[in-house]
Design an enzyme around this catalytic site. Structure first.
Site, short mmCIF file in Angstrom:
data_model
loop_
_atom_site.label_atom_id
_atom_site.label_comp_id
_atom_site.label_asym_id
_atom_site.label_seq_id
_atom_site.Cartn_x
_atom_site.Cartn_y
_atom_site.Cartn_z
N LYS A 181 71.62 29.04 20.49
CA LYS A 181 71.84 29.82 21.71
C LYS A 181 70.65 29.68 22.66
CE LYS A 181 70.71 33.86 22.76
NZ LYS A 181 70.33 35.26 22.80
N ASP B 203 76.17 34.32 23.16
CA ASP B 203 75.45 35.52 22.74
C ASP B 203 76.49 36.58 22.36
OD1 ASP B 203 76.50 36.55 25.07
OD2 ASP B 203 74.60 37.29 25.83
#
Ligand code: SF4
Length: 215
Positions: free
Chosen positions: A124, A142
């Protein structure tokens, strides 16, 4: 297996989100790629607001990988106490800065693969940095992106990597980075974890979650 939205329908959804959230950019404050990398590492399990409060002072005192690498984990932990998991993040950041100095001449590597070699940098974080700084098309998943895309029906998985794959399948590549921000903003504004505000939602007619709550 649950059927995902078609690319055509996905584009209609994204067009509506684009209108609602016209500035698809990170809300983290930073002045250069190095500061963004540090801010994104700090942002795990913390809000952008908390991170911005911490970095406003932090980046005034320390600007370069050398500055951070010269700190002890205890010293840095004291500076970043305002964010969650600050003790671990302090160790990651110092190690990452040492790696930047040892392996990358103090610069931020430009590919996701190289970024992910840094301490505390997962997929991420690497996607956020690669996309914001180097213009790489990427969808960072996320907590908001994960929840919102599963609810709408853009993804169908309880695994983050699979959600990213699903999104890359239904969203045209040139919209990956913007879509990441639109889904985050939508998650923060309306499609909250508890009590999503469906009655105000401009994409309610497309949303699987809203359809299933009615039935
Ligand atoms: S209709 Fe409700 S659940 Fe669906 S995206 Fe909108 S706020 Fe989220």
């Amino acid at each position: 297996m649950k059927e995902l939205k078609s690319t055509e329908e996905t584009c209609e959804i994204l067009e509506i989100l684009k209108e609602k959230y016209p500035a698809p950019e990170t809300e983290l404050n930073y002045n250069n790629p190095f500061e963004l990398l540090i801010a994104v590492i700090l942002s795990a399990q913390s809000t952008d607001k908390q991170v911005n409060k911490v970095t406003a002072q932090l980046f005034n005192k320390y600007q370069t990988p050398e500055d951070f690498a010269n700190l002890t984990p205890e010293e840095l932990a004291t500076e970043i106490r305002g964010v969650g998991l600050y003790r671990n993040k302090s160790k990651y950041i110092i190690k990452t800065c040492q790696m930047l100095l040892d392996n990358y001449e103090g610069q931020i590597p430009q590919t996701r693969k190289e970024l992910m070699k840094l301490s505390g940098v997962g997929r991420k974080t690497a996607n956020v940095v690669a996309s914001a700084v180097f213009g790489v098309d990427a969808i960072a998943v996320d907590t908001h992106v994960f929840r919102v895309s599963n609810r709408i029906g853009l993804a169908a998985s309880d695994k983050v990597d699979q959600v990213e794959q699903d999104l890359m399948e239904v969203i045209p590549k040139d919209l990956w980075s913007d879509a990441h921000h639109w889904l985050i903003f939508h998650g923060r504004n309306l499609c909250k974890a508890r009590n999503p505000n469906c009655s105000e939602c401009p994409i309610i007619q497309y949303c699987d979650y809203a359809k299933s709550s009615k039935s």
